[in-house]
Design an enzyme around this catalytic site. Sequence first.
Site, short mmCIF file in Angstrom:
data_model
loop_
_atom_site.label_atom_id
_atom_site.label_comp_id
_atom_site.label_asym_id
_atom_site.label_seq_id
_atom_site.Cartn_x
_atom_site.Cartn_y
_atom_site.Cartn_z
CG ASP A 196 11.28 -4.11 -3.40
OD1 ASP A 196 11.60 -3.95 -2.23
OD2 ASP A 196 10.52 -3.34 -4.02
N GLY A 245 0.80 -1.23 0.00
CA GLY A 245 0.00 0.00 0.00
C GLY A 245 0.83 1.27 0.00
CD GLN A 280 7.13 -8.18 3.56
OE1 GLN A 280 6.34 -9.00 3.11
NE2 GLN A 280 7.66 -7.24 2.79
CB VAL A 340 8.57 3.90 -11.43
CG1 VAL A 340 7.97 5.26 -11.77
CG2 VAL A 340 7.96 2.80 -12.30
N GLY A 373 8.21 -5.26 -8.96
CA GLY A 373 9.15 -4.22 -9.39
C GLY A 373 10.60 -4.66 -9.23
CG HIS A 395 5.21 4.89 -5.04
ND1 HIS A 395 5.63 4.12 -6.11
CD2 HIS A 395 5.67 4.28 -3.93
CE1 HIS A 395 6.34 3.11 -5.66
NE2 HIS A 395 6.38 3.16 -4.33
CD GLU A 396 2.81 6.80 -12.35
OE1 GLU A 396 1.86 7.38 -11.77
OE2 GLU A 396 2.66 6.13 -13.40
N GLY A 397 5.12 4.02 -8.98
CA GLY A 397 5.70 2.69 -9.19
C GLY A 397 4.63 1.61 -9.09
CG HIS A 398 2.75 0.79 -5.29
ND1 HIS A 398 3.09 1.85 -4.48
CD2 HIS A 398 3.25 -0.32 -4.68
CE1 HIS A 398 3.76 1.40 -3.43
NE2 HIS A 398 3.87 0.10 -3.52
#
Length: 293
Positions: free
Chosen positions: A150, A31, A61, A176, A147, A34-37
């Site tokens: 990670d 959650g 984690q 991104v 992504g 941002h633009e990456g998600h």
Amino acid sequence: MKVIRVPGEMTAWAKEQAANGKNIGLVPTMGFFHEGHLSLMRMARTHAERVIVSLFVNPLQFGPNEDLAAYPRDFERDGRLAEQEGVDVLFAPSVDDMYPDGFQTTVSVSTITGHLCGANRPGHFDGVATVLTKLFHVTGADCAVFGEKDYQQLAVIRRMVTDLNADIEIIGHPIVRHKDGLAMSSRNAYLDAAERETALCLSGSIALARSKAEAGMTDTGELTRLVRDFILSFRGTEIDYASFVDCRTLEPAGRLDDNTLLALAVKINGRVRLIDNGLVLEDNESADEGWAE
Ligand code: AMP
């Protein structure tokens, strides 16, 4: 967009879609979008007729001294953004539903988790592999998008899926970035203005390594010293790791080649731990989205 909170309801919905011949793409997240998600959600849509975004801040984690309680959350905003992206289901289970009393199973991937974040965050990738195994089962997804930010997580999940013969396609998405090079991250919300400047040491050191490599420097020992000195020249930085590794195995790299990845984890003011990575020789800047626009 449907919001589903109960794993059993998620599975029932997914089975109905599969019975209607629809394939399912999953984007696992914690959650604070941002633009990456959002880019991952768009990519999932190009691979699947139904897109599920999971939103779950996974306690397994996080280490005991990490930022689980402080992790940024804004469910309303996340819901609006996912809906705007045409996501079909936002799956947001509770911790109790994911890990009810009596839960006692761990999925553990070995060698590839021994490096980088795995070495610095004991148990982290067990938590990641366990929750993703559950999310893959609950959603019955045909593909899942992750992504490259990670990078080790993506490598661990690919390994796990191969090793366990899981019938799911794993799709990687380039990093991104903000216009100044900083990789987008939910944890950037922790940074004040000065720390936001300091955070540029990560993308800056990838750019530095690339320019030195272009000028002919191939010794990773020498490059490591340069990168470390560069990062430590920023006030309040502490290096968890700054490592040149083989992008397939994550083992330390000797001389630079096309597979050499610079992987970084840096703490700023002892508070905010940021990660970044990039292939050193490939012209990766064009692959990363947003860099130096
Ligand atoms: P998180 O919510 O931080 O667990 O991230 C969810 C997914 O988004 C993971 O697959 C991340 O690798 C991916 N992601 C996070 N930040 C970025 C970014 N800047 N570029 C591309 N993918 C990202």
